[in-house]
Design a protein around this motif. Structure first.
Motif, PDB file in Angstrom:
ATOM      1  N   PHE A   1       0.838  -1.194   0.000  1.00  0.00           N
ATOM      2  CA  PHE A   1       0.000   0.000   0.000  1.00  0.00           C
ATOM      3  C   PHE A   1       0.872   1.243   0.000  1.00  0.00           C
ATOM      4  O   PHE A   1       1.843   1.344   0.760  1.00  0.00           O
ATOM      5  CB  PHE A   1      -0.932   0.019   1.210  1.00  0.00           C
ATOM      6  N   LYS A   2       0.509   2.186  -0.843  1.00  0.00           N
ATOM      7  CA  LYS A   2       1.282   3.415  -1.026  1.00  0.00           C
ATOM      8  C   LYS A   2       0.365   4.621  -0.801  1.00  0.00           C
ATOM      9  O   LYS A   2      -0.732   4.677  -1.347  1.00  0.00           O
ATOM     10  CB  LYS A   2       1.866   3.454  -2.442  1.00  0.00           C
ATOM     11  N   GLN A   3       0.837   5.578  -0.031  1.00  0.00           N
ATOM     12  CA  GLN A   3       0.017   6.739   0.329  1.00  0.00           C
ATOM     13  C   GLN A   3       0.707   8.032  -0.089  1.00  0.00           C
ATOM     14  O   GLN A   3       1.874   8.267   0.249  1.00  0.00           O
ATOM     15  CB  GLN A   3      -0.236   6.787   1.835  1.00  0.00           C
ATOM     16  N   LEU A   4      -0.016   8.864  -0.837  1.00  0.00           N
ATOM     17  CA  LEU A   4       0.456  10.197  -1.195  1.00  0.00           C
ATOM     18  C   LEU A   4      -0.453  11.223  -0.534  1.00  0.00           C
ATOM     19  O   LEU A   4      -1.661  11.247  -0.779  1.00  0.00           O
ATOM     20  CB  LEU A   4       0.435  10.387  -2.713  1.00  0.00           C
ATOM     21  N   TYR A   5       0.130  12.058   0.332  1.00  0.00           N
ATOM     22  CA  TYR A   5      -0.598  13.173   0.934  1.00  0.00           C
ATOM     23  C   TYR A   5      -0.156  14.464   0.253  1.00  0.00           C
ATOM     24  O   TYR A   5       1.047  14.764   0.192  1.00  0.00           O
ATOM     25  CB  TYR A   5      -0.299  13.286   2.426  1.00  0.00           C
ATOM     26  N   ILE A   6      -1.088  15.233  -0.249  1.00  0.00           N
ATOM     27  CA  ILE A   6      -0.792  16.548  -0.818  1.00  0.00           C
ATOM     28  C   ILE A   6      -1.117  17.601   0.236  1.00  0.00           C
ATOM     29  O   ILE A   6      -2.256  17.696   0.691  1.00  0.00           O
ATOM     30  CB  ILE A   6      -1.611  16.791  -2.094  1.00  0.00           C
ATOM     31  N   TYR A   7      -0.110  18.361   0.647  1.00  0.00           N
ATOM     32  CA  TYR A   7      -0.337  19.343   1.710  1.00  0.00           C
ATOM     33  C   TYR A   7      -0.044  20.765   1.266  1.00  0.00           C
ATOM     34  O   TYR A   7      -0.216  21.715   2.039  1.00  0.00           O
ATOM     35  CB  TYR A   7       0.494  18.993   2.946  1.00  0.00           C
ATOM     36  N   GLY A   8       0.378  20.942   0.026  1.00  0.00           N
ATOM     37  CA  GLY A   8       0.702  22.273  -0.465  1.00  0.00           C
ATOM     38  C   GLY A   8       0.289  22.432  -1.915  1.00  0.00           C
ATOM     39  O   GLY A   8      -0.164  21.487  -2.569  1.00  0.00           O
ATOM     40  N   ALA A   9       0.451  23.646  -2.425  1.00  0.00           N
ATOM     41  CA  ALA A   9       0.068  23.951  -3.806  1.00  0.00           C
ATOM     42  C   ALA A   9       1.068  24.908  -4.421  1.00  0.00           C
ATOM     43  O   ALA A   9       0.705  25.956  -4.976  1.00  0.00           O
ATOM     44  CB  ALA A   9      -1.340  24.532  -3.855  1.00  0.00           C
ATOM     45  N   LEU A  10       2.351  24.556  -4.333  1.00  0.00           N
ATOM     46  CA  LEU A  10       3.372  25.401  -4.943  1.00  0.00           C
ATOM     47  C   LEU A  10       3.204  25.439  -6.454  1.00  0.00           C
ATOM     48  O   LEU A  10       3.582  26.410  -7.106  1.00  0.00           O
ATOM     49  CB  LEU A  10       4.764  24.887  -4.580  1.00  0.00           C
ATOM     50  N   ASP A  11       2.647  24.373  -7.013  1.00  0.00           N
ATOM     51  CA  ASP A  11       2.287  24.335  -8.426  1.00  0.00           C
ATOM     52  C   ASP A  11       0.767  24.298  -8.502  1.00  0.00           C
ATOM     53  O   ASP A  11       0.130  23.350  -8.023  1.00  0.00           O
ATOM     54  CB  ASP A  11       2.880  23.088  -9.089  1.00  0.00           C
ATOM     55  N   MET A  12       0.168  25.331  -9.088  1.00  0.00           N
ATOM     56  CA  MET A  12      -1.280  25.443  -9.135  1.00  0.00           C
ATOM     57  C   MET A  12      -1.911  24.660 -10.280  1.00  0.00           C
ATOM     58  O   MET A  12      -3.130  24.671 -10.454  1.00  0.00           O
ATOM     59  CB  MET A  12      -1.681  26.917  -9.247  1.00  0.00           C
ATOM     60  N   ALA A  13      -1.101  23.963 -11.076  1.00  0.00           N
ATOM     61  CA  ALA A  13      -1.637  23.167 -12.178  1.00  0.00           C
ATOM     62  C   ALA A  13      -2.399  21.961 -11.636  1.00  0.00           C
ATOM     63  O   ALA A  13      -2.229  21.568 -10.475  1.00  0.00           O
ATOM     64  CB  ALA A  13      -0.491  22.704 -13.079  1.00  0.00           C
ATOM     65  N   PRO A  14      -3.255  21.334 -12.471  1.00  0.00           N
ATOM     66  CA  PRO A  14      -3.954  20.119 -12.037  1.00  0.00           C
ATOM     67  C   PRO A  14      -2.964  19.013 -11.667  1.00  0.00           C
ATOM     68  O   PRO A  14      -1.863  18.935 -12.214  1.00  0.00           O
ATOM     69  CB  PRO A  14      -4.788  19.730 -13.265  1.00  0.00           C
TER      70      PRO A  14
END
Length: 371
Positions: A274-287
């Motif tokens: 199992f692999k988990q990606l948490y996104i906590y920022g938006a330094l790149d505003m692209a999709p």
């Protein structure tokens, strides 16, 4: 005794104009359980820019008297409906000296304290006594100004890793103040950490503090080196400050590739890791782009925010984190600032463009006493 000072405020109008201005505010006698803090230092964090500028197009900046104005695309106003027409104070955290205290908070009078709770980009802030932390004797305001957002976030990443059952971490934008704190925590706690940066200068910053796994996303062999680092560390959870583009997908793909190396039997569903990606920022505003066929079926992508994490973690965990931060304030959790500016300078166009870039290794501190 009343105090009068300035507050940096952001107002988004229904016509799509965002206005930044310094507004005068007067503070009367504090309630029994309140204090008035003269703000002496407040860091500009990416999360502050989310409120300060929101979805504004920075290239539309224009000056009107002492205020700055920006345009917001009409299509983005729908998500901003709750703040339309409101003059909103800015600044998540800061430090300063208590200049007035209610009867129940008299012991804090004259003390230097740190606080989190918004409206810190100001000359003064009224706070509940329970919401401030007295800093160790002799601590400079600059040293205590950033003891909440970045330190608690870095500690929160490690705590989340443990609670989720992982044993190693991948972190992006890793040479930031937050990234350096995370690296120091991981070294002290024996947690394997893979750092992703965008330049050799950033890599050198991390290696100088003991990092052993640093990969440059701009190298031609980035994906291969990332997979090797993940395989060596066993990292299966990532915290991504970038948000947009394909980097998150690359991380999940590297985790899957590392897991596949250990497989003895083929499965069309990929590995069972199992692999988990948490996104906590938006330094790149692209999709955010995910190539889901590249990392099997055992994965998850979700957001990570500090306040919801702290609510789940509970007061005991938060208390332990605060104690560690204060004990390691000038070591593990030291913040480094590339520039200190006055409150009025936040509205100078060239200065705003500089701190809005959110460049790794560049961190601004506001000292209202500078004007």
């Amino acid at each position: 005794m009343a105090f009068t000072g300035r507050e940096l405020r952001s107002t988004l109008s229904e016509d799509g104009t965002l206005r930044l201005s310094l507004e005068q505010a007067t503070y009367g006698e504090p309630a029994a359980d309140e204090v008035i803090v003269r703000i002496e230092a407040a860091p500009i964090n990416p999360s502050d820019l989310g409120l300060l500028l929101g979805p504004a197009q920075v290239d539309t900046l224009r000056q009107e008297g002492d205020a700055l104005l920006f345009e917001v695309q009409k299509g983005r106003l729908g998500s901003m409906k709750a703040r339309l027409g409101q003059s909103m104070p800015v600044g998540n955290e800061g430090a300063g000296t208590v200049v007035a205290a209610g009867a129940e908070a008299a012991a804090l009078m004259g003390k230097r304290v740190a606080a989190v709770g918004g409206a810190m980009f100001a000359d003064y802030r009224v706070l509940k006594a329970r919401d401030v932390v007295e800093l160790p004797e002799g601590t400079a305001a600059a040293d205590g100004a950033a003891i909440f957002v970045n330190p608690l976030t870095a500690l929160g990443f490690v705590e989340t890793m443990r609670r989720d059952g992982h044993s190693g971490i991948v972190h992006t934008a890793a040479a930031s103040n937050l990234g350096q704190m995370l690296q120091k925590i991981c070294l002290a706690d024996g947690v394997p950490l893979v750092n992703i940066v965008r330049s050799e200068e950033q890599a050198a910053i991390l290696r100088d503090i003991g990092a052993t796994h640093v990969v440059n996303s701009r190298d031609e062999d980035f994906r291969g080196r990332l997979t090797d680092a993940v395989a060596e560390t066993g990292a299966t959870v990532a915290f991504d400050a970038i948000g947009g583009g394909t980097l998150g997908s690359d991380i999940l793909q590297a985790m899957e590739a590392a897991a596949v190396r250990k497989m003895t039997e083929y499965s069309r569903y990929g590995s069972e890791q199992f692999k988990q990606l948490y996104i906590y920022g938006a330094l790149d505003m692209a999709p955010t782009t995910l190539n889901r066929l590249a990392f099997g079926f055992q994965w998850s992508v979700s957001g990570w925010l500090l306040t919801p994490f702290l609510r789940r973690a509970g007061m005991a965990t938060l208390g332990a984190m605060r104690q560690r931060i204060l004990a390691e304030l000038t070591t593990t959790f030291a913040s480094r600032y590339t520039r200190t500016i006055g409150l009025a300078e936040t509205l100078q166009p060239d200065v705003l463009r500089a701190y809005e870039r959110k460049a790794t290794g560049e961190k601004f501190l506001i000292d209202p006493g500078r004007g």
